[in-house]
Design an enzyme around this catalytic site. Sequence first.
Site, PDB file in Angstrom:
ATOM      1  CG  LEU A   1      -5.236  -3.151   4.384  1.00 27.14           C
ATOM      2  CD1 LEU A   1      -4.755  -1.987   5.236  1.00 27.14           C
ATOM      3  CD2 LEU A   1      -4.217  -4.283   4.414  1.00 27.14           C
TER       4      LEU A   1
ATOM      5  CB  VAL B   1      -8.211   2.527  -2.853  1.00 27.31           C
ATOM      6  CG1 VAL B   1      -8.202   1.156  -3.540  1.00 27.31           C
ATOM      7  CG2 VAL B   1      -8.940   3.536  -3.726  1.00 27.31           C
ATOM      8  CB  CYS B   2      -4.993   0.857   0.966  1.00 24.79           C
ATOM      9  SG  CYS B   2      -3.994   1.139  -0.513  1.00 24.79           S
ATOM     10  CB  THR B   3      -9.329   2.049   4.204  1.00 23.78           C
ATOM     11  OG1 THR B   3      -8.318   2.971   4.634  1.00 23.78           O
ATOM     12  CG2 THR B   3     -10.276   1.777   5.356  1.00 23.78           C
TER      13      THR B   3
ATOM     14  CG  HIS C   1      -1.767  -1.215   1.306  1.00 24.62           C
ATOM     15  ND1 HIS C   1      -2.958  -1.324   0.625  1.00 24.62           N
ATOM     16  CD2 HIS C   1      -1.600  -2.397   1.946  1.00 24.62           C
ATOM     17  CE1 HIS C   1      -3.489  -2.512   0.851  1.00 24.62           C
ATOM     18  NE2 HIS C   1      -2.684  -3.176   1.647  1.00 24.62           N
TER      19      HIS C   1
END
Length: 215
Positions: free
Chosen positions: A49, A44-46, A37
């Site tokens: 994950l 987006v990465c939240t 990330h």
Amino acid sequence: MSIQLGEIAPDFEQVSTQGTIKFHEWLGNSWGVLFSHPKDYTPVCTTELAEVARLKPEWDKRHAKPIGLSVDPADSHNGWEDDIRETQGQTLNFPLLADADRKVSNLYGMIHPEADPALTVRSVFVIDPNKKIRLTITYPPSTGRNFDEIIRVIDSLQLTDAHKVATPVNWNDGDEVIIVPSLSDDDAKQRFPGGWRTLRPYLRMVAQPKLPHRR
């Protein structure tokens, strides 16, 4: 550094949200999914994950271990985990590497200077139990990863490692597969006694054998 398919995944020791990780030792005999990330608290990465955490039963079924990476320190990761739990309704259940010194990012070629010299691109590496790289994907920052596709590829790799087959375009579990051209018809009769469809001598379609984790 460019990581190529078939190479041994570089080993490393790095701090994570679950303590210090010695990568090859941590992998053991499992498959691995290492994904990066750009930084903590990215939207987006939240979502990604949280999805990886939700998919834990699917990773377990395939004897695969996910591990994330961001270039922020561990204390920042811990705060991000709270946000993920509050906004996505999901607690993380896998380690997130705190690659503040860029050690792992540089080993795996995750820093692309023309994109951003300070942050990692959003990479995925699938690693088999022999520690070999079997898949690499790099995503743009605006596009969330499709982890169903990553699971599909792991299924294909595990299936084709176990049987003399390849998976055709848009294959999903249960679809017909292709008998590899290197397998003669005589040998194919031993492996696939139920027969197959010959579209061309090099293109023989057969019912999918069972995936290793479905036996």
